[in-house]
Scaffold this motif. Structure first.
Motif, PDB file in Angstrom:
ATOM      1  N   LEU A 204       9.182   2.583  -0.533  1.00  0.00           N
ATOM      2  CA  LEU A 204       8.219   2.335  -1.466  1.00  0.00           C
ATOM      3  C   LEU A 204       8.564   2.500  -3.171  1.00  0.00           C
ATOM      4  CD1 LEU A 204       4.798   3.579   0.330  1.00  0.00           C
ATOM      5  CD2 LEU A 204       5.554   1.203  -0.215  1.00  0.00           C
TER       6      LEU A 204
ATOM      7  N   GLU B 259       6.252  -1.508   9.603  1.00  0.00           N
ATOM      8  CA  GLU B 259       5.531  -2.558   9.786  1.00  0.00           C
ATOM      9  C   GLU B 259       3.958  -2.100   9.972  1.00  0.00           C
ATOM     10  OE1 GLU B 259       6.585  -5.916   9.627  1.00  0.00           O
ATOM     11  OE2 GLU B 259       4.674  -5.833   9.150  1.00  0.00           O
TER      12      GLU B 259
ATOM     13  N   ARG C 184       2.217  -7.082  -0.379  1.00  0.00           N
ATOM     14  CA  ARG C 184       3.381  -6.381   0.377  1.00  0.00           C
ATOM     15  C   ARG C 184       4.516  -6.701  -0.207  1.00  0.00           C
ATOM     16  NH1 ARG C 184       2.094  -6.161   6.553  1.00  0.00           N
ATOM     17  NH2 ARG C 184       4.382  -6.761   6.849  1.00  0.00           N
TER      18      ARG C 184
ATOM     19  N   HIS D  43       6.647 -11.580   5.238  1.00  0.00           N
ATOM     20  CA  HIS D  43       5.327 -10.864   5.265  1.00  0.00           C
ATOM     21  C   HIS D  43       4.375 -11.950   5.943  1.00  0.00           C
ATOM     22  CE1 HIS D  43       6.657  -7.453   3.381  1.00  0.00           C
ATOM     23  NE2 HIS D  43       7.168  -8.020   2.429  1.00  0.00           N
TER      24      HIS D  43
ATOM     25  N   MET E 250       2.651  -0.579   6.943  1.00  0.00           N
ATOM     26  CA  MET E 250       2.150  -1.607   5.895  1.00  0.00           C
ATOM     27  C   MET E 250       1.042  -2.272   6.089  1.00  0.00           C
ATOM     28  SD  MET E 250       2.944  -2.287   2.753  1.00  0.00           S
ATOM     29  CE  MET E 250       4.653  -2.133   2.314  1.00  0.00           C
TER      30      MET E 250
ATOM     31  N   THR F 159       6.900  -3.789  -2.265  1.00  0.00           N
ATOM     32  CA  THR F 159       8.566  -3.708  -1.491  1.00  0.00           C
ATOM     33  C   THR F 159       9.715  -4.467  -2.100  1.00  0.00           C
ATOM     34  OG1 THR F 159       8.139  -5.112  -0.008  1.00  0.00           O
ATOM     35  CG2 THR F 159       7.647  -2.882   0.665  1.00  0.00           C
TER      36      THR F 159
END
Lengths: 138, 138, 138
Positions: free
Chosen positions: A95, C63, C92, C122, C66, C96
């Motif tokens: 992040l 995963e 997302r 994503h 997120m 990132t």
């Protein structure tokens, strides 16, 4: 023209560590006047961030925020080989990033007045961290 | 070959500001055909992001998401010298970054069709922001 | 010296895809010994991340984290033209990043032992993704 150097930082566990002066020195010694300085940390559980460098409360608030966002030992995590701060350290690093670039202007880092360069150790125990500094330009 | 230029953007407070055309112009004028364009914002309470540039709802949804993730005036924050949007602006900037790089290809920014370059002002009041654009290549 | 190449990756939907070996090959073939490798994905719903490459649980935990942080079909989102994973994929990607840089040292990527390079899709459906690799140095 390219100059590359790797520095080592011994951390004392989870916290932010100011590496601005080490990076400034390498930029000055490179003799590059106009270009880019790129920083890279060769780990997946520590990151590099630019943060306000005047009030230490900013960095402690940042730490508190991140600890609440990515909870150590979250029961959702399957990867816990090295303890409750293992998986959270990976997520915190993703992040906040393992790479950083900023301009070199007039032979110095072209940072804002309040921008400090910090290595953010996300593991709770001390670690030795490697950061590669690459400067290129003319 | 290195070309470096600093632009100023006057923001009207918290929002995303499209700076794509200014950056495109600097890339074209640099006469660099193949290389990298690096952007850097010299502040700790505003950031640079690539975002979908077709539907304005994307950016308003992004703003709503971030406002819920990093709450202004969170009682956890000790750093509140400049108001409830002070510490949240620092965190928002760290989560979304003060630097950005993209390729230069055939003398133009090598961006995807839907990628716009935005300055994201995180403070609620207007600010003058400095962004340094560095292009290098051949 | 600048070398630039664009690769295409066919994803099978939301997941992380290891592109390390493709990137390593391009770095080696560039014949650049000391410099920087810059990666850029030309989309707004996929990103590029460095992640621990030994235990697959790290990426499945990432995963899960997120998916909980940015909820598909969040009722707060107005942008939902392409389904519940549309707006979440944009957020997302911004959290990132679509760009990444790392050093080139001794003609090879200067990555840490456990750092793998991943394309993070994503969107839930398969997509063809373009990544531009630019290497510069000497």
């Amino acid at each position: 023209m390219v100059v590359q150097e790797t520095i080592q930082i011994e951390t004392r566990g989870r916290s932010t560590y100011d590496i601005s002066s080490q990076v400034h020195d390498i930029v000055r010694q490179s003799a590059i006047k106009t270009g880019i300085c790129q920083l890279f940390i060769q780990h997946t559980s520590a990151s590099l961030v630019l943060c306000e460098n005047a009030d230490p409360d900013v960095r402690s608030d940042l730490e508190k925020f991140m600890s609440r966002l990515v909870v150590d030992g979250d029961p959702m995590f399957d990867h816990r080989d090295e303890g409750p701060d293992d998986m959270s350290a990976h997520i915190r690093s993703i992040l906040t990033n393992m790479d950083m670039s900023f301009p070199v202007t007039d032979g110095r880092p072209g940072l804002g007045v309040w921008q400090g360069i910090y290595l953010w150790e996300h593991r709770t125990h001390p670690h030795r961290r490697r950061v590669t500094v690459t400067i290129y330009g003319e």
